[in-house]
Scaffold this motif. Structure first.
Motif, PDB file in Angstrom:
ATOM      1  N   SER A 144       3.913  -4.138   3.074  1.00 12.29           N
ATOM      2  CA  SER A 144       4.763  -2.968   2.868  1.00 12.29           C
ATOM      3  C   SER A 144       3.863  -1.743   2.745  1.00 12.29           C
ATOM      4  CB  SER A 144       5.622  -3.116   1.606  1.00 12.29           C
ATOM      5  OG  SER A 144       6.315  -1.915   1.325  1.00 12.29           O
ATOM      6  N   VAL A 145       4.070  -0.769   3.641  1.00 15.31           N
ATOM      7  CA  VAL A 145       3.293   0.468   3.627  1.00 15.31           C
ATOM      8  C   VAL A 145       4.254   1.637   3.446  1.00 15.31           C
ATOM      9  CG1 VAL A 145       1.761   2.001   4.912  1.00 15.31           C
ATOM     10  CG2 VAL A 145       1.485  -0.488   5.093  1.00 15.31           C
ATOM     11  N   ARG A 146       4.033   2.447   2.406  1.00 16.99           N
ATOM     12  CA  ARG A 146       4.874   3.616   2.124  1.00 16.99           C
ATOM     13  C   ARG A 146       3.996   4.865   2.138  1.00 16.99           C
ATOM     14  NH1 ARG A 146       7.921   2.363  -3.394  1.00 16.99           N
ATOM     15  NH2 ARG A 146       5.766   1.929  -4.031  1.00 16.99           N
ATOM     16  N   MET A 147       4.355   5.822   2.984  1.00 16.78           N
ATOM     17  CA  MET A 147       3.585   7.049   3.132  1.00 16.78           C
ATOM     18  C   MET A 147       4.471   8.227   2.744  1.00 16.78           C
ATOM     19  SD  MET A 147       0.680   5.808   4.479  1.00 16.78           S
ATOM     20  CE  MET A 147      -0.198   6.977   5.505  1.00 16.78           C
ATOM     21  N   LEU A 148       4.072   8.939   1.688  1.00 16.13           N
ATOM     22  CA  LEU A 148       4.862  10.050   1.166  1.00 16.13           C
ATOM     23  C   LEU A 148       4.100  11.358   1.420  1.00 16.13           C
ATOM     24  CD1 LEU A 148       7.523  10.538  -0.308  1.00 16.13           C
ATOM     25  CD2 LEU A 148       6.316  10.233  -2.473  1.00 16.13           C
TER      26      LEU A 148
ATOM     27  N   THR B 160       6.798 -11.760  15.555  1.00  9.49           N
ATOM     28  CA  THR B 160       6.081 -13.025  15.744  1.00  9.49           C
ATOM     29  C   THR B 160       6.637 -14.130  14.856  1.00  9.49           C
ATOM     30  OG1 THR B 160       4.423 -12.517  14.043  1.00  9.49           O
ATOM     31  CG2 THR B 160       3.984 -11.746  16.294  1.00  9.49           C
ATOM     32  N   GLY B 161       7.338 -13.744  13.791  1.00  7.20           N
ATOM     33  CA  GLY B 161       7.900 -14.737  12.878  1.00  7.20           C
ATOM     34  C   GLY B 161       6.921 -15.230  11.839  1.00  7.20           C
ATOM     35  N   ARG B 162       5.664 -14.803  11.933  1.00  7.79           N
ATOM     36  CA  ARG B 162       4.650 -15.254  10.974  1.00  7.79           C
ATOM     37  C   ARG B 162       4.518 -14.308   9.787  1.00  7.79           C
ATOM     38  NH1 ARG B 162      -0.631 -15.708  14.489  1.00  7.79           N
ATOM     39  NH2 ARG B 162       0.200 -13.687  15.170  1.00  7.79           N
ATOM     40  N   LEU B 163       4.910 -13.034   9.991  1.00  6.14           N
ATOM     41  CA  LEU B 163       4.769 -12.031   8.936  1.00  6.14           C
ATOM     42  C   LEU B 163       6.018 -11.158   8.866  1.00  6.14           C
ATOM     43  CD1 LEU B 163       1.834 -11.879  10.822  1.00  6.14           C
ATOM     44  CD2 LEU B 163       1.124 -10.896   8.649  1.00  6.14           C
ATOM     45  N   ALA B 164       6.198 -10.534   7.703  1.00  3.43           N
ATOM     46  CA  ALA B 164       7.228  -9.515   7.525  1.00  3.43           C
ATOM     47  C   ALA B 164       6.507  -8.219   7.184  1.00  3.43           C
ATOM     48  CB  ALA B 164       8.190  -9.902   6.416  1.00  3.43           C
ATOM     49  N   VAL B 165       6.584  -7.233   8.094  1.00  5.13           N
ATOM     50  CA  VAL B 165       5.814  -6.005   7.940  1.00  5.13           C
ATOM     51  C   VAL B 165       6.753  -4.802   8.035  1.00  5.13           C
ATOM     52  CG1 VAL B 165       3.878  -4.640   8.794  1.00  5.13           C
ATOM     53  CG2 VAL B 165       3.839  -7.138   9.015  1.00  5.13           C
ATOM     54  N   GLN B 166       6.566  -3.855   7.121  1.00  6.67           N
ATOM     55  CA  GLN B 166       7.364  -2.636   7.127  1.00  6.67           C
ATOM     56  C   GLN B 166       6.475  -1.446   6.809  1.00  6.67           C
ATOM     57  OE1 GLN B 166      10.620  -2.564   4.345  1.00  6.67           O
ATOM     58  NE2 GLN B 166      11.574  -0.747   5.273  1.00  6.67           N
ATOM     59  N   CYS B 167       6.542  -0.401   7.640  1.00  3.57           N
ATOM     60  CA  CYS B 167       5.796   0.829   7.432  1.00  3.57           C
ATOM     61  C   CYS B 167       6.762   2.004   7.544  1.00  3.57           C
ATOM     62  CB  CYS B 167       4.681   0.989   8.465  1.00  3.57           C
ATOM     63  SG  CYS B 167       3.460  -0.349   8.466  1.00  3.57           S
ATOM     64  N   GLU B 168       6.690   2.949   6.596  1.00  4.16           N
ATOM     65  CA  GLU B 168       7.667   4.029   6.577  1.00  4.16           C
ATOM     66  C   GLU B 168       7.082   5.296   5.981  1.00  4.16           C
ATOM     67  OE1 GLU B 168      12.108   5.053   4.721  1.00  4.16           O
ATOM     68  OE2 GLU B 168      11.175   3.097   4.352  1.00  4.16           O
ATOM     69  N   TYR B 169       7.408   6.420   6.613  1.00  8.24           N
ATOM     70  CA  TYR B 169       7.096   7.743   6.093  1.00  8.24           C
ATOM     71  C   TYR B 169       8.344   8.334   5.446  1.00  8.24           C
ATOM     72  CZ  TYR B 169       2.411   8.983   7.876  1.00  8.24           C
ATOM     73  OH  TYR B 169       1.051   9.082   8.072  1.00  8.24           O
TER      74      TYR B 169
ATOM     75  N   ILE C 256       0.848  -1.185   0.000  1.00  7.68           N
ATOM     76  CA  ILE C 256       0.000   0.000   0.000  1.00  7.68           C
ATOM     77  C   ILE C 256       0.888   1.242   0.000  1.00  7.68           C
ATOM     78  CG2 ILE C 256      -1.725   1.321   1.288  1.00  7.68           C
ATOM     79  CD1 ILE C 256      -2.814  -1.307   2.353  1.00  7.68           C
ATOM     80  N   SER C 257       0.645   2.148  -0.938  1.00 14.37           N
ATOM     81  CA  SER C 257       1.433   3.369  -1.062  1.00 14.37           C
ATOM     82  C   SER C 257       0.503   4.574  -1.014  1.00 14.37           C
ATOM     83  CB  SER C 257       2.226   3.371  -2.372  1.00 14.37           C
ATOM     84  OG  SER C 257       3.064   2.232  -2.462  1.00 14.37           O
ATOM     85  N   PHE C 258       0.993   5.659  -0.403  1.00 12.15           N
ATOM     86  CA  PHE C 258       0.180   6.867  -0.238  1.00 12.15           C
ATOM     87  C   PHE C 258       1.007   8.099  -0.546  1.00 12.15           C
ATOM     88  CE2 PHE C 258      -0.856  10.519   2.426  1.00 12.15           C
ATOM     89  CZ  PHE C 258      -2.185  10.747   2.097  1.00 12.15           C
ATOM     90  N   LEU C 259       0.402   9.025  -1.281  1.00 10.23           N
ATOM     91  CA  LEU C 259       0.975  10.350  -1.507  1.00 10.23           C
ATOM     92  C   LEU C 259      -0.098  11.367  -1.158  1.00 10.23           C
ATOM     93  CD1 LEU C 259       3.024  12.425  -2.687  1.00 10.23           C
ATOM     94  CD2 LEU C 259       1.947  12.033  -4.913  1.00 10.23           C
ATOM     95  N   GLY C 260       0.236  12.290  -0.243  1.00 14.96           N
ATOM     96  CA  GLY C 260      -0.774  13.267   0.126  1.00 14.96           C
ATOM     97  C   GLY C 260      -0.330  14.193   1.231  1.00 14.96           C
TER      98      GLY C 260
ATOM     99  N   ALA D 287      12.647  10.997  -2.479  1.00 11.82           N
ATOM    100  CA  ALA D 287      12.214  11.541  -1.190  1.00 11.82           C
ATOM    101  C   ALA D 287      13.311  11.400  -0.136  1.00 11.82           C
ATOM    102  CB  ALA D 287      10.950  10.820  -0.727  1.00 11.82           C
ATOM    103  N   THR D 288      13.198  12.213   0.906  1.00  9.82           N
ATOM    104  CA  THR D 288      14.178  12.191   2.000  1.00  9.82           C
ATOM    105  C   THR D 288      13.598  11.499   3.225  1.00  9.82           C
ATOM    106  OG1 THR D 288      13.429  14.365   2.774  1.00  9.82           O
ATOM    107  CG2 THR D 288      15.271  14.314   1.215  1.00  9.82           C
ATOM    108  N   VAL D 289      14.490  10.936   4.025  1.00 10.08           N
ATOM    109  CA  VAL D 289      14.085  10.281   5.270  1.00 10.08           C
ATOM    110  C   VAL D 289      13.898  11.363   6.340  1.00 10.08           C
ATOM    111  CG1 VAL D 289      14.746   8.625   7.048  1.00 10.08           C
ATOM    112  CG2 VAL D 289      15.341   8.206   4.641  1.00 10.08           C
ATOM    113  N   PRO D 290      12.786  11.373   7.074  1.00 10.23           N
ATOM    114  CA  PRO D 290      12.569  12.409   8.091  1.00 10.23           C
ATOM    115  C   PRO D 290      13.631  12.381   9.185  1.00 10.23           C
ATOM    116  CG  PRO D 290      10.549  11.169   7.645  1.00 10.23           C
ATOM    117  CD  PRO D 290      11.660  10.443   6.962  1.00 10.23           C
TER     118      PRO D 290
END
Length: 295
Positions: free
Chosen positions: A142-146, A197-206, A110-114, A284-287
């Motif tokens: 994978s969640v990417r928030m821009l 938990t070892g059951r999932l691989a989850v990443q969220c980033e602004y 899931i990706s977001f720009l706003g 984009a830059t890392v906050p």
């Protein structure tokens, strides 16, 4: 809240119903054409059957149904090619159904720009929390928030000047930056706990990009794109009788829906928006709050 959930459920049910129709319609149509062909051919040469049907032009009807069977795919493809691109209009308050549908996949992206991502954040927070008890088919997220770089002077968001013109307000920009930092921290914490938990691989980033929040874009699993434009004239007050601020209201934004399952034009639009987002993400830059967490 109940009304919104009910609307989301109706949207999801409608989408599933259309999916069943698209899946089984060709099979049912071909089956009917074959039955007509076999019945007509049998009636032509088997007299009891012909007498029972009380007709004599069976061979012509059978041949006609056979031609329809052969040409079915060509007619269906032609119909699809002249159909207008799928551009259903939805409100940002309906994002919950799209998030739920996205999490039916094994790999969720899931990706977001706003502006700040608040509307999408609320839906993601609850869906990610549910993964602890019911991960379903999902194994990777994978969640990417821009969002805009609120560390730079801006015309939107900004304070409304005496002449109605925008006046850059560092304090208000900092308020928006802290909000994004909060959302980023909460989503990242859930992602780390789910991955542990070892059951999932989850990443969220602004990440941050220059410019004002003009476009609102949500991309689900790289197959569906929602796009709309913020109302840049929207205003708000932090306190009664206090100064006004230009502050786009994301939850009021209407979004056009593009899907790869539509026409060739719709698929091209989806590819264009995905490439646009990917290019912005790479630039984009890392906050600062993330840089501090790394060090």
């Amino acid at each position: 809240m109940a009304g919104r959930n009910g609307g989301s459920a109706e949207v999801g049910f409608g989408a599933r119903l259309r999916g069943y129709q698209e899946r089984f319609e060709p099979l049912v149509t071909r089956t009917l054409l074959v039955c007509i062909f076999v019945t007509g051919l049998t009636a032509q040469f088997v007299k009891p059957v012909g007498d029972a049907l009380e007709g004599k032009a069976f061979l012509g009807g059978a041949l006609l149904s056979l031609v329809g069977y052969v040409l079915y795919d060509a007619v269906k493809e032609l119909s699809s090619s002249v159909r207008l691109p799928t551009r259903a209009l939805v409100n940002s308050s309906e994002l919950g159904s799209f998030v739920s549908d996205a999490f039916q996949a094994r790999k969720v992206e899931i990706s977001f720009l706003g502006y700040t991502g608040e509307t999408l954040y609320n839906e993601l927070y609850h869906r990610l929390e549910e993964l602890f008890d019911n991960p379903g088919p999902t194994r990777k997220v994978s969640v990417r928030m821009l969002v805009p770089d609120f560390g730079q002077p801006m015309t939107v968001p900004s304070r409304v000047g005496e002449d109605g013109r925008p006046v850059d307000d560092p304090a208000f920009r900092d308020r928006m930056a802290r909000r994004c930092q909060e959302y980023d921290g909460i989503l990242s914490d859930i992602a780390e706990r789910l991955s542990a938990t070892g059951r999932l691989a989850v990443q969220c980033e602004y990440r941050l990009c220059p410019g004002i929040p003009r476009d609102k874009i949500c991309i689900f699993n790289r197959v569906q794109v929602l796009h709309g434009l913020y109302d840049l004239s929207a205003r708000m007050r932090l306190h009664h009788m206090g100064p006004e601020f230009f502050d786009p209201k994301g939850y009021r934004t209407d979004l056009n829906v593009w899907s790869r399952e539509g026409t060739a034009a719709a698929e091209a639009a989806v590819s264009t928006w995905i490439k646009h987002f990917d290019d912005l993400w790479e630039l984009a830059t890392v906050p600062e709050w993330r840089q501090g967490a790394v060090t």
